[in-house]
Design a protein around this motif. Structure first.
Motif, PDB file in Angstrom:
ATOM      1  N   VAL A 102       0.820  -1.213   0.000  1.00  0.00           N
ATOM      2  CA  VAL A 102       0.000   0.000   0.000  1.00  0.00           C
ATOM      3  C   VAL A 102       0.851   1.259   0.000  1.00  0.00           C
ATOM      4  CG1 VAL A 102      -1.986  -1.025   1.090  1.00  0.00           C
ATOM      5  CG2 VAL A 102      -0.210  -0.013   2.493  1.00  0.00           C
ATOM      6  N   PRO A 106      -0.267   4.213  -6.307  1.00  0.00           N
ATOM      7  CA  PRO A 106      -1.670   4.614  -6.226  1.00  0.00           C
ATOM      8  C   PRO A 106      -2.588   3.412  -6.077  1.00  0.00           C
ATOM      9  CG  PRO A 106      -0.610   5.656  -8.091  1.00  0.00           C
ATOM     10  CD  PRO A 106       0.355   4.658  -7.556  1.00  0.00           C
ATOM     11  N   ASP A 107      -3.562   3.532  -5.197  1.00  0.00           N
ATOM     12  CA  ASP A 107      -4.477   2.425  -4.924  1.00  0.00           C
ATOM     13  C   ASP A 107      -5.315   2.066  -6.134  1.00  0.00           C
ATOM     14  OD1 ASP A 107      -4.877   5.063  -3.648  1.00  0.00           O
ATOM     15  OD2 ASP A 107      -4.467   3.820  -1.904  1.00  0.00           O
ATOM     16  N   ILE A 108      -5.601   3.094  -6.962  1.00  0.00           N
ATOM     17  CA  ILE A 108      -6.459   2.835  -8.123  1.00  0.00           C
ATOM     18  C   ILE A 108      -5.769   1.853  -9.052  1.00  0.00           C
ATOM     19  CG2 ILE A 108      -7.696   3.900 -10.026  1.00  0.00           C
ATOM     20  CD1 ILE A 108      -6.517   6.142  -7.344  1.00  0.00           C
ATOM     21  N   PHE A 181      -4.441  -2.272   3.998  1.00  0.00           N
ATOM     22  CA  PHE A 181      -4.568  -1.091   4.861  1.00  0.00           C
ATOM     23  C   PHE A 181      -4.813  -1.525   6.298  1.00  0.00           C
ATOM     24  CE2 PHE A 181      -5.739   0.940   0.838  1.00  0.00           C
ATOM     25  CZ  PHE A 181      -4.996   2.093   0.911  1.00  0.00           C
ATOM     26  N   ASN A 184      -1.890  -2.925   8.059  1.00  0.00           N
ATOM     27  CA  ASN A 184      -1.005  -1.853   8.501  1.00  0.00           C
ATOM     28  C   ASN A 184      -1.451  -1.292   9.850  1.00  0.00           C
ATOM     29  OD1 ASN A 184       1.193  -0.203   8.048  1.00  0.00           O
ATOM     30  ND2 ASN A 184      -0.061   1.413   7.159  1.00  0.00           N
ATOM     31  N   ASN A 230     -11.111   5.178  10.861  1.00  0.00           N
ATOM     32  CA  ASN A 230     -10.617   5.991   9.748  1.00  0.00           C
ATOM     33  C   ASN A 230     -10.702   5.199   8.444  1.00  0.00           C
ATOM     34  OD1 ASN A 230      -9.402   8.069   8.381  1.00  0.00           O
ATOM     35  ND2 ASN A 230      -7.353   7.275   8.763  1.00  0.00           N
ATOM     36  N   LEU A 231     -10.356   3.921   8.543  1.00  0.00           N
ATOM     37  CA  LEU A 231     -10.367   3.044   7.369  1.00  0.00           C
ATOM     38  C   LEU A 231     -11.789   2.861   6.836  1.00  0.00           C
ATOM     39  CD1 LEU A 231      -7.958   1.717   6.156  1.00  0.00           C
ATOM     40  CD2 LEU A 231      -8.572  -0.384   7.308  1.00  0.00           C
ATOM     41  N   VAL A 234     -12.601   5.732   4.786  1.00  0.00           N
ATOM     42  CA  VAL A 234     -11.891   5.629   3.514  1.00  0.00           C
ATOM     43  C   VAL A 234     -12.589   4.614   2.611  1.00  0.00           C
ATOM     44  CG1 VAL A 234      -9.719   4.980   2.474  1.00  0.00           C
ATOM     45  CG2 VAL A 234      -9.711   6.339   4.518  1.00  0.00           C
ATOM     46  N   LYS A 237     -15.577   6.033   0.973  1.00  0.00           N
ATOM     47  CA  LYS A 237     -15.234   6.935  -0.121  1.00  0.00           C
ATOM     48  C   LYS A 237     -14.620   6.202  -1.310  1.00  0.00           C
ATOM     49  CE  LYS A 237     -13.268   9.986   2.646  1.00  0.00           C
ATOM     50  NZ  LYS A 237     -12.265  11.049   2.778  1.00  0.00           N
TER      51      LYS A 237
ATOM     52  N   TYR B 130      -7.944  18.980   2.615  1.00  0.00           N
ATOM     53  CA  TYR B 130      -7.207  17.980   3.404  1.00  0.00           C
ATOM     54  C   TYR B 130      -6.052  18.638   4.156  1.00  0.00           C
ATOM     55  CZ  TYR B 130      -9.507  13.772   1.700  1.00  0.00           C
ATOM     56  OH  TYR B 130     -10.420  12.791   1.450  1.00  0.00           O
ATOM     57  N   PHE B 183      -0.122  11.441  -1.260  1.00  0.00           N
ATOM     58  CA  PHE B 183      -1.414  10.921  -1.686  1.00  0.00           C
ATOM     59  C   PHE B 183      -2.104  11.819  -2.684  1.00  0.00           C
ATOM     60  CE2 PHE B 183      -0.449   8.196   1.762  1.00  0.00           C
ATOM     61  CZ  PHE B 183      -0.786   6.992   1.187  1.00  0.00           C
ATOM     62  N   HIS B 186      -0.822  10.529  -5.857  1.00  0.00           N
ATOM     63  CA  HIS B 186      -1.519   9.287  -6.216  1.00  0.00           C
ATOM     64  C   HIS B 186      -2.930   9.575  -6.739  1.00  0.00           C
ATOM     65  CE1 HIS B 186       1.159   6.591  -3.508  1.00  0.00           C
ATOM     66  NE2 HIS B 186       1.832   7.276  -4.407  1.00  0.00           N
ATOM     67  N   THR B 189      -4.056  10.224 -10.489  1.00  0.00           N
ATOM     68  CA  THR B 189      -4.334   9.155 -11.458  1.00  0.00           C
ATOM     69  C   THR B 189      -5.824   9.015 -11.740  1.00  0.00           C
ATOM     70  OG1 THR B 189      -4.312   7.602  -9.633  1.00  0.00           O
ATOM     71  CG2 THR B 189      -2.315   7.768 -10.933  1.00  0.00           C
ATOM     72  N   THR B 234       7.506   9.032  -5.422  1.00  0.00           N
ATOM     73  CA  THR B 234       7.330   9.120  -3.971  1.00  0.00           C
ATOM     74  C   THR B 234       8.665   9.356  -3.287  1.00  0.00           C
ATOM     75  OG1 THR B 234       5.492   7.586  -4.205  1.00  0.00           O
ATOM     76  CG2 THR B 234       6.336   7.929  -1.994  1.00  0.00           C
ATOM     77  N   ILE B 262       6.160   8.049   7.251  1.00  0.00           N
ATOM     78  CA  ILE B 262       5.182   7.957   6.178  1.00  0.00           C
ATOM     79  C   ILE B 262       4.103   6.988   6.614  1.00  0.00           C
ATOM     80  CG2 ILE B 262       4.844   7.475   3.745  1.00  0.00           C
ATOM     81  CD1 ILE B 262       6.679   9.841   4.529  1.00  0.00           C
ATOM     82  N   PRO B 264       0.684   5.559   5.327  1.00  0.00           N
ATOM     83  CA  PRO B 264      -0.255   5.551   4.215  1.00  0.00           C
ATOM     84  C   PRO B 264      -1.645   5.075   4.650  1.00  0.00           C
ATOM     85  CG  PRO B 264       1.141   3.632   4.111  1.00  0.00           C
ATOM     86  CD  PRO B 264       1.438   4.320   5.410  1.00  0.00           C
ATOM     87  N   ASN B 265      -2.623   5.895   4.585  1.00  0.00           N
ATOM     88  CA  ASN B 265      -3.971   5.421   4.904  1.00  0.00           C
ATOM     89  C   ASN B 265      -5.040   6.265   4.223  1.00  0.00           C
ATOM     90  OD1 ASN B 265      -3.596   7.685   6.313  1.00  0.00           O
ATOM     91  ND2 ASN B 265      -4.015   6.830   8.319  1.00  0.00           N
ATOM     92  N   LEU B 266      -4.798   6.698   3.014  1.00  0.00           N
ATOM     93  CA  LEU B 266      -5.768   7.579   2.383  1.00  0.00           C
ATOM     94  C   LEU B 266      -6.144   7.109   0.985  1.00  0.00           C
ATOM     95  CD1 LEU B 266      -4.349  11.098   3.166  1.00  0.00           C
ATOM     96  CD2 LEU B 266      -6.596  10.306   3.748  1.00  0.00           C
ATOM     97  N   ILE B 267      -7.442   6.952   0.788  1.00  0.00           N
ATOM     98  CA  ILE B 267      -7.965   7.001  -0.572  1.00  0.00           C
ATOM     99  C   ILE B 267      -8.960   8.123  -0.504  1.00  0.00           C
ATOM    100  CG2 ILE B 267      -9.371   5.864  -2.314  1.00  0.00           C
ATOM    101  CD1 ILE B 267      -8.416   3.294  -1.426  1.00  0.00           C
ATOM    102  N   ARG B 268      -9.031   8.952  -1.528  1.00  0.00           N
ATOM    103  CA  ARG B 268      -9.960  10.059  -1.356  1.00  0.00           C
ATOM    104  C   ARG B 268     -11.350   9.661  -1.767  1.00  0.00           C
ATOM    105  NH1 ARG B 268      -6.901  14.956  -1.711  1.00  0.00           N
ATOM    106  NH2 ARG B 268      -4.867  14.382  -0.951  1.00  0.00           N
TER     107      ARG B 268
END
Lengths: 320, 268
Positions: A102, A106-108, A181, A184, A230-231, A234, A237, B130, B183, B186, B189, B234, B262, B264-268
């Motif tokens: 992760v 990018p997650d996408i 995620f 983590n 928080n997850l 996310v 969304k 954000y 992020f 990221h 994309t 990154t 760092i 990482p825990n975000l997707i918008r």
């Protein structure tokens, strides 16, 4: 699904469902002749057409995705975190790599990658099992070719099987990405449990396995909850990304229904209303986020009640 | 065709320079690496401009949310909730269709319907929201002693903000802000996967990666290439932000400096 044609997976999935029968009973009796209607009655008829009903039920698809993905991702996350803590070399290594994916990418990209990779992986496995004497290569130039009985779903399967398979593939993709995620978060929570607790367990003669299940796991949840809530936000969304995985979700229907309609193809002609449909989606997500915030806030304050943490201390002071 | 020819043809393809047609068959690794790398131009463009412009709006919003007056606080709170509470994907779609409708009314909005401006506006507002939340959190933890010292020195208003509060806020917020920057890059994309069309197939890195994945039906080559580019990006970001972090913390003894982490825990 991964047939020989190198077609875009979205198009392949989207095109299959055009044949749905929308002639269902009318909700309001005055809707039989839409051309004579105006104002509110026109709108009430317009918003209850069969296609709009499909749009409303796609909100159910989103909620179903959340309901299935959340526990599965939690399981994946737990397994990943436990593996990363393990003293067995390959297990530890696998857990760490799973958590590390992760970071940095990018997650996408993961969503788009996994949905094809999983599909091809399943077909490849079935191909190996069902057609062991197949001698041609699976990758022929730009084609991915497996024997007919290994196709998923089978070429002659019903429409709903294709639909369900696509949805399950999407759920699995979500679970894998969000599992990383969650792993983590839980890995951090496991490390936050005071080390003295584990040393005490060892001093009492507990085996590592007993220490893990009886001491570590019950105590980690308090530390994991802020990260996990928080997850959840996310995850809410991320649900519109279902659209990219080829599922007919709310984004698909909003684009479909909002586009300009001429009188030739529909009883309810209108201009380009996609903006209003997406405004509705925006409001839906804002409302859902607000609701989750309130519920998770209450859950958090209940869980911190009486705990020996900064949050619990603050609650005690506020009450006194 | 050698790899040098491919670079000459496609290295700037995403901005419309070089060969017009994308490769259609016999895809080589070189083509994929060059085209996806060419798409990175757009990711960097969106990321850098949105980050730089968003920084100023974010500072203003954080001050607004921190303000005692509800006239300033409420709009800032609503703005932050609107952009943090809804998916970026939906924001892109909504903005695109909004600009399309506005274009019918006033032709001024025509450039907003193309990605280079329209998507940039969305990313700018989104990252501002954000970052504002991060800056607001940092404002809350500015040590009381520092503002009291500023008062004692007779500083007030703008000079107190500029010389005391703002540098401390930045110093405290910087590790989280680094995360936000990563992020944001990221999130760029998503631009060409949402409403915004890729004019003459000039897209970003993910646009070309998914183009190759669709054409070759093999996700195992283009997506790892994309991943490689983003890991590089990154690392560059972390290095640049690390330098700034060092400068922000230069007056502190080494042991008290905020470490960069760092998370990482975000997707918008």
């Amino acid at each position: 699904m991964a047939g020989g044609t190198p077609a875009c997976p979205h198009a392949a999935l989207g095109g299959q469902f055009a044949q749905i029968d929308f002639t269902r009973p009318l909700i309001f009796s005055y809707c039989t002749d839409p051309e004579t209607l105006a104002g509110f009655s026109w709108l009430s008829c317009y918003l209850t057409t069969g296609k709009h009903m499909a749009f409303y039920s796609s909100f159910g698809t989103v909620l179903l995705l959340l309901a299935i993905t959340a526990p599965v991702a939690l399981g994946f996350g737990f397994a990943g975190a436990a593996a990363a803590r393990s003293h067995v070399f390959p297990l530890n290594w696998m857990g760490r790599i799973y958590i590390a994916i992760v970071r940095g990418v990018p997650d996408i990209a993961f969503f788009l990658f996994f949905v094809i990779a999983l599909d091809q992986g399943f077909e490849w496995l079935r191909h190996k099992v069902k057609c062991p004497d197949w001698d041609q290569p699976i990758r022929q130039g730009s084609d991915f070719v497996v024997c007919d009985i290994a196709k998923l779903p089978l070429g002659n399967a019903a429409q709903w099987v294709h639909e369900t398979y696509g949805f399950l593939l999407a759920v699995l993709t979500f679970a894998i990405v969000f599992g990383a995620f969650a792993a983590n978060v839980m890995y951090g929570a496991m490390r936050a449990v005071p080390h003295a607790q584990l040393e005490t367990a060892a001093a009492y003669g507990m085996s590592p396995r007993q220490t893990f299940w009886r001491i570590l796991v019950p105590q980690m949840w308090v530390y994991a909850l802020p990260g996990l809530s928080n997850l959840w936000m996310v995850l809410i969304k991320a649900t519109p990304l279902l659209f990219l995985l080829g599922v007919e979700d709310i984004v698909y229907w909003a684009r479909e229904l909002g586009g300009t309609k001429t009188a030739r193809f529909t009883d309810y002609p209108h201009g380009d209303w996609r903006m209003w449909y997406f405004l509705a989606l925006l409001v839906f997500y804002l409302g859902f986020t607000k609701l989750s915030e309130v519920v998770l806030g209450r859950l958090m304050s209940r869980l911190t009640h009486g705990q020996a943490t900064a949050g619990g201390e603050a609650q005690r002071k506020a009450a006194a | 065709m050698s790899c040098w020819d491919t670079i000459a043809d496609y290295a700037l393809r995403s901005v419309g320079v070089g060969e017009r047609l994308l490769p259609r068959s016999d895809f080589t690794i070189c083509q994929q690496v060059v085209l996806i790398g060419s798409g990175m131009i757009w990711n960097v463009y969106f990321g850098v401009l949105a980050l730089v412009s968003g920084f100023f709006l974010a500072t203003a919003l954080a001050m607004g949310k921190f303000s005692a007056s509800p006239l300033l606080r409420k709009p800032a709170e609503w703005f932050i909730f609107l952009f943090r509470g809804s998916p970026l994907f939906i924001q892109f779609f909504f903005a695109y269709f909004l600009f399309l409708s506005l274009k019918q009314v006033a032709p001024v909005f025509t450039p907003f319907t193309s990605a280079w401006l329209g998507a940039l506006v969305v990313l700018f507002l989104n990252t501002a929201a954000y970052s504002a939340e991060i800056f607001y959190g940092a404002l809350l933890s500015v040590p009381k002693g520092e503002t009291e010292a500023a008062d004692a020195y007779g500083l007030s208003g703008w000079s107190r903000f500029r010389r005391v509060i703002w540098p401390t806020m930045l110093r405290l917020a910087w590790p989280a802000y680094t995360n936000e920057a990563i992020f944001l890059f990221h999130a760029t994309t998503l631009v060409y996967l949402s409403g915004f069309p890729a004019f003459q197939q000039r897209g970003d890195a993910l646009y070309y990666a998914s183009y190759f994945a669709d054409k070759t039906f093999n996700p195992f080559v283009p997506y790892p290439i994309l991943a490689g580019y983003f890991i590089l990006l990154t690392l560059v970001l972390i290095a640049v932000f690390g330098l700034i972090n060092r400068r922000l913390n230069r007056h502190l003894p080494v042991a008290r400096r905020a470490r960069m982490r760092i998370r990482p825990n975000l997707i918008r």
